[in-house]
Design an enzyme around this catalytic site. Structure first.
Site, PDB file in Angstrom:
ATOM      1  N   CYS A  21      -7.730   1.075  -8.469  1.00  0.00           N
ATOM      2  CA  CYS A  21      -7.752   0.242  -7.462  1.00  0.00           C
ATOM      3  C   CYS A  21      -6.055   0.204  -6.812  1.00  0.00           C
ATOM      4  O   CYS A  21      -6.122  -0.745  -5.652  1.00  0.00           O
ATOM      5  CB  CYS A  21      -8.146  -0.962  -7.367  1.00  0.00           C
ATOM      6  SG  CYS A  21      -7.446  -1.950  -8.996  1.00  0.00           S
ATOM      7  N   ASP A  60       1.582  -1.356  -9.782  1.00  0.00           N
ATOM      8  CA  ASP A  60       2.522  -2.445 -11.058  1.00  0.00           C
ATOM      9  C   ASP A  60       2.970  -1.686 -12.101  1.00  0.00           C
ATOM     10  O   ASP A  60       3.877  -1.424 -12.599  1.00  0.00           O
ATOM     11  CB  ASP A  60       2.062  -3.891 -11.342  1.00  0.00           C
ATOM     12  CG  ASP A  60       2.122  -4.601 -10.405  1.00  0.00           C
ATOM     13  OD1 ASP A  60       3.878  -4.344 -10.023  1.00  0.00           O
ATOM     14  OD2 ASP A  60       1.104  -5.614 -10.205  1.00  0.00           O
ATOM     15  N   HIS A 108       6.141   3.205  15.344  1.00  0.00           N
ATOM     16  CA  HIS A 108       5.228   2.771  16.435  1.00  0.00           C
ATOM     17  C   HIS A 108       4.283   4.225  17.003  1.00  0.00           C
ATOM     18  O   HIS A 108       3.248   3.977  17.579  1.00  0.00           O
ATOM     19  CB  HIS A 108       5.383   1.905  17.098  1.00  0.00           C
ATOM     20  CG  HIS A 108       4.943  -0.120  16.727  1.00  0.00           C
ATOM     21  ND1 HIS A 108       6.468  -0.748  17.036  1.00  0.00           N
ATOM     22  CD2 HIS A 108       4.709  -0.769  16.119  1.00  0.00           C
ATOM     23  CE1 HIS A 108       6.306  -1.912  16.436  1.00  0.00           C
ATOM     24  NE2 HIS A 108       4.616  -1.441  15.626  1.00  0.00           N
ATOM     25  N   ARG A 162     -10.244 -10.642  -6.478  1.00  0.00           N
ATOM     26  CA  ARG A 162      -9.213 -10.834  -7.917  1.00  0.00           C
ATOM     27  C   ARG A 162      -8.905 -12.046  -7.850  1.00  0.00           C
ATOM     28  O   ARG A 162      -9.010 -12.428  -6.792  1.00  0.00           O
ATOM     29  CB  ARG A 162      -8.533  -9.404  -7.423  1.00  0.00           C
ATOM     30  CG  ARG A 162      -7.000  -9.580  -7.892  1.00  0.00           C
ATOM     31  CD  ARG A 162      -5.615  -8.735  -8.058  1.00  0.00           C
ATOM     32  NE  ARG A 162      -4.813  -9.189  -6.629  1.00  0.00           N
ATOM     33  CZ  ARG A 162      -4.956  -8.174  -6.395  1.00  0.00           C
ATOM     34  NH1 ARG A 162      -4.525  -7.238  -7.411  1.00  0.00           N
ATOM     35  NH2 ARG A 162      -3.879  -8.788  -5.384  1.00  0.00           N
ATOM     36  N   ARG A 222      -8.087  -9.239  -2.411  1.00  0.00           N
ATOM     37  CA  ARG A 222      -6.760  -9.545  -2.102  1.00  0.00           C
ATOM     38  C   ARG A 222      -6.638 -11.408  -2.254  1.00  0.00           C
ATOM     39  O   ARG A 222      -6.815 -11.662  -1.001  1.00  0.00           O
ATOM     40  CB  ARG A 222      -5.421  -8.946  -1.836  1.00  0.00           C
ATOM     41  CG  ARG A 222      -5.505  -7.475  -2.007  1.00  0.00           C
ATOM     42  CD  ARG A 222      -4.889  -7.004  -1.666  1.00  0.00           C
ATOM     43  NE  ARG A 222      -4.010  -5.372  -1.998  1.00  0.00           N
ATOM     44  CZ  ARG A 222      -4.234  -4.337  -1.634  1.00  0.00           C
ATOM     45  NH1 ARG A 222      -5.479  -4.334  -0.421  1.00  0.00           N
ATOM     46  NH2 ARG A 222      -3.930  -3.554  -1.730  1.00  0.00           N
ATOM     47  N   ARG A 277       9.185  -0.784  -6.820  1.00  0.00           N
ATOM     48  CA  ARG A 277       9.278  -0.518  -6.013  1.00  0.00           C
ATOM     49  C   ARG A 277       9.307  -0.541  -4.832  1.00  0.00           C
ATOM     50  O   ARG A 277       9.067   0.203  -3.414  1.00  0.00           O
ATOM     51  CB  ARG A 277       7.287   0.495  -5.970  1.00  0.00           C
ATOM     52  CG  ARG A 277       6.490  -0.796  -5.491  1.00  0.00           C
ATOM     53  CD  ARG A 277       5.372  -0.639  -5.517  1.00  0.00           C
ATOM     54  NE  ARG A 277       4.889  -2.134  -5.154  1.00  0.00           N
ATOM     55  CZ  ARG A 277       4.471  -2.985  -5.902  1.00  0.00           C
ATOM     56  NH1 ARG A 277       4.467  -2.664  -7.344  1.00  0.00           N
ATOM     57  NH2 ARG A 277       3.143  -4.066  -5.874  1.00  0.00           N
TER      58      ARG A 277
END
Length: 779
Positions: free
Chosen positions: A740, A694, A432, A573, A538, A704
């Site tokens: 993207c 991906d 933070h 998408r 998304r 990942r």
């Protein structure tokens, strides 16, 4: 409304407890709480006449609940009833509820307008959740085995976490507040890891749950208000009360920085020493230590509140979460128990907060591990209040501030206009403190290590965060080099921001659209200041709340996103669900390897297909009046594309008669099989967009999100670059290629992508200016 009187031997303890209770209420709530505590000379004790006076001030209330701490406080409260008239006496009830938990529960319930019997009953039940949670055995905050979960009838829902960094301190604080505002016991369980259930009212328990980004969490509640409690907590978890922490711009899209905004610095070191020494602390009797503990907690909370008010909204939210840690019953009760057992207040706080920090450091997600910094920051500030130690100078400047571990409060209070930079010896880039410093435009080097640990005040220090270099007492040649870097980057930074809204054109005259990936309307509005549109909306996050969105709702929200970008293109998408992104309102089918299972476009032919049809209908409605792009994720075969196109035609027939002429259709290339057969799978389409996250994961066979192998998927894989080049070379005529995924957000990789022939880039909103600048640098 019901009034409350707090009778305590300690004035400081009573005021701190009232402060805790008020934190759980809306600021506009006019709940009346009177305090009758301590003696006139400042000593410990209770006075019946003071209690009677407090009761008299609430004579016009509908009822009065009296909460007491120790046995003699009960006697004083009883005696006070002899001093008031019969009418007032008839509407007073003295409760045996525990002072802290009872007051919080009573205050929350009274604020809803409940009658005296209901408020008293809720106060009396306040200890039940903790007793069940801890099985009546004091223990440090933990996740596994810390709670037994709800008993009896429950309301429940499963939701997907939308915060990019999971259930860390800030959303955990929002969850605790939401849960505390209902007449219900609320519990959370991370269904992926199996951790929990934990009590949602406990900030430390929620934070140490360790639920990461897109984790599936069950919210369940028992009690009269269970349904509403579940709904509100679910809304918090799905994004209703959190803000993205990765952006370095304000909500208007303009830079929020007050500092230079560079990543290089030079100046004399201003060293802030780590830790607080307790060697000279003179412990008093138990009651004295309890008073000191309460007073220090109030002082620390007020200081953090003042810093938060002076900062921006994000900083305020971080520090508000830290303040809640000081009020967390699962921490406070252990501290009080330790003090009553003979442990001095500073030692009690240190060992309990160290336990919370240790629990966070055991979590697998690196971002959540760094939340331990927040806990240690609160610990040290509280210990300084207890020991009378002065707060360290937060970079008086001009110079380079050197800290062992940068916390949010220090980052928020440093004079950004006079501090050349900050060297963080042990902290990471997602702490933070680091987030606040970057948002303020302060040059920052994190994880400097032993090279910076021995720095002394006044030593000249320089660093380049871009290269990770640190110089202590640099020679004249190195100083000149660093000064030249500062000059160059100052000019570069000004130029980047000055031209952030302009088109990105290479030196050879080729225009490259730079768009933004967005997951909310707020992100869309912020990105619109700089981006050429959105290359990825998304929808699984945009519509991923606990309730299933209908066609009308999806149309409305999509129109709002489209309106944010004006006439610029927007790429929607379709549902990218499955694996780590199931929808909370759609039942999952257990899969042995969900990453290779029914994901994305593979929902066609399953019971999830109607969800996709509804979304396509909403897309067609919007596309009928505004140019829109639609892309299907996780394509592997041409047959899947044909099935998707047939569904689109059916949806369009039901809404607009035919597929709107302004709707462009494409697919995502994330599966190696699709990349290797792009000529077939993309035939007849308008574009393909390469999801490098991906694609990299599948090419390298490395999850990942798994720390053990994540490094294999974290870098720039030459194999992935070769596949991108193959997609560009073998695409059908007229099909555009966009990237993207994460690679599009890395300015250093932009040249490689354009060299391969990529037509368009869609990146994180915060880095749009830098990506545009990288495009302009390409020949």
């Amino acid at each position: 409304m019901i009034g409350i009187v707090v009778v305590s031997h300690s004035r400081a303890l009573a005021e701190a407890t009232v402060g805790l209770a008020r934190q759980m209420l809306d600021e506009s709530t006019a709940l009346r709480i009177e305090v009758a505590a301590g003696l006139d000379d400042g000593g410990l004790g209770t006075d019946a006449t003071a209690v009677a006076a407090a009761l008299g001030s609430l004579a016009d209330a509908d009822g009065v609940l009296v909460l007491v701490d120790l046995g003699s406080a009960v006697l004083s409260a009883d005696m006070a009833l002899e001093f008031v008239d019969d009418d007032l006496r008839s509407k007073v009830r003295i409760s045996s509820a525990p002072l802290v938990e009872g007051l919080v529960a009573a205050a929350v319930t009274a604020s809803t307008g409940a009658d005296l019997a209901t408020v008293a009953a809720e106060a009396g039940r306040a200890l039940a959740a903790k007793a069940e949670h801890l099985d009546d055995e004091p223990a440090p905050p933990a996740v596994d085995g810390a709670a037994t979960g709800p008993t009896g009838p429950t309301e429940s829902v499963e939701v997907r976490l939308t915060d990019p960094h999971g259930l860390h301190a800030r959303p955990a604080a929002a969850v605790a507040r939401a849960a505390a505002g209902h007449d219900a016991e609320v519990w959370l369980t991370d269904l992926g890891s199996g951790r929990g259930p934990v009590a949602a009212r406990s900030l430390s328990a929620v934070a140490t749950l360790g639920a990461g980004h897109r984790a599936l969490v069950r919210v369940e509640a028992t009690g009269p208000d269970a349904a509403a409690a579940v709904g509100e907590v679910a809304a918090v978890l799905t994004g209703g009360a959190t803000v993205a922490e990765t952006a370095t711009t304000s909500s208007s899209g303009r830079p929020a920085a007050a500092g230079s905004g560079l990543d290089v610095a030079l100046g004399p070191a201003v060293v802030v020493r780590a830790g607080v020494s307790l060697d000279g602390y003179d412990a008093g009797p138990v009651e004295t230590e309890l008073d000191r503990s309460s007073s220090a907690a109030v002082t620390t909370s007020e200081a953090l509140a003042a810093i938060g008010r002076a900062g921006d909204a994000d900083t305020g939210a971080v520090l508000a979460a830290q303040r809640l840690l000081l009020e967390d019953p699962s921490v406070l009760d252990d501290v009080v128990a330790d003090i009553r057992g003979g442990t001095p207040a500073p030692h009690a706080w240190r060992q309990r907060l160290d336990a919370v920090a240790a629990g966070l450091e055991q979590l697998p997600d690196p971002y959540q591990r760094e939340r331990a910094t927040d806990v240690r920051s609160v610990r040290d500030r509280l210990l300084r209040a207890l020991t009378g130690t002065e707060e360290p100078a937060a970079g008086p400047g001009p110079g380079v501030l050197v800290v062992h571990e940068l916390d949010a409060a220090t980052a928020a209070t440093v004079d950004a206009t006079r501090t050349a930079g900050i060297v963080d010896v042990t902290g990471g880039p997602t702490g933070h403190g680091a987030i606040v410093a970057r948002a303020r435009g302060i040059p920052l080097l994190t994880g400097a290590g032993s090279a910076a640990d021995g720095l002394r005040d006044g030593q000249v220090v320089a660093f380049d965060a871009r290269s990770g270099e640190l110089w202590v007492d640099p020679d004249d040649a190195t100083r000149r080099d660093v000064e030249q870097r500062i000059g160059r980057r100052t000019t570069e930074r000004a130029a980047v921001l000055e031209r952030a809204a302009e088109p990105a054109v290479t030196r050879g005259g080729r225009r490259v659209p730079v768009l933004a990936n967005v997951a909310s309307l707020a992100e869309a509005e912020a990105a619109a200041a700089w981006a050429d549109g959105s290359g990825l909306v998304r929808t699984e996050l945009l519509f991923g709340g606990p309730g299933r969105p209908g066609v009308d709702e999806q149309e409305r929200v999509l129109r709002e996103v489209v309106a944010a970008f004006g006439e610029r293109p927007v790429t929607v998408r379709s549902w990218d669900v499955g694996a780590d992104k199931p929808l909370p309102f759609f039942p999952r089918v257990a899969e042995e390897n969900p990453a290779l299972g029914a994901r994305g476009i593979r929902m066609i032919g399953t019971t999830a297909e109607p969800l996709l049809v509804e979304q396509l209908r909403a897309v067609c409605r919007v596309a009928a009046s505004h140019p829109l792009r639609l892309m299907f994720p996780m394509v592997t075969t041409r047959g899947e594309v044909d099935d998707a196109l047939r569904l689109l035609e059916d949806a369009a027939a039901a809404e607009t008669g035919a597929v709107p002429p302004g709707l462009e259709v494409g697919i995502m290339i994330e599966v190696p099989a699709a990349a290797l057969s792009v000529a077939e799978v993309a035939r007849g389409l308008d574009f393909v967009s390469i999801g490098t996250n991906d694609l990299t994961q599948y090419v390298t066979a490395a999850d990942r999100g798994n720390p053990a192998v994540g490094h294999l998927a974290a870098g720039v894989s030459p194999a992935v670059l070769r596949l991108i080049g193959q997609v560009v070379d073998e695409r059908p005529d007229g099909v555009e290629v966009s990237v993207c995924g994460d690679l599009a957000s890395r300015p250093a990789v932009v040249h490689d992508l354009l060299r391969l022939g990529v037509d368009e880039l869609s990146c994180a909103p915060a880095v749009v200016p830098e990506v545009k600048a990288a495009v302009r640098a390409c020949d």
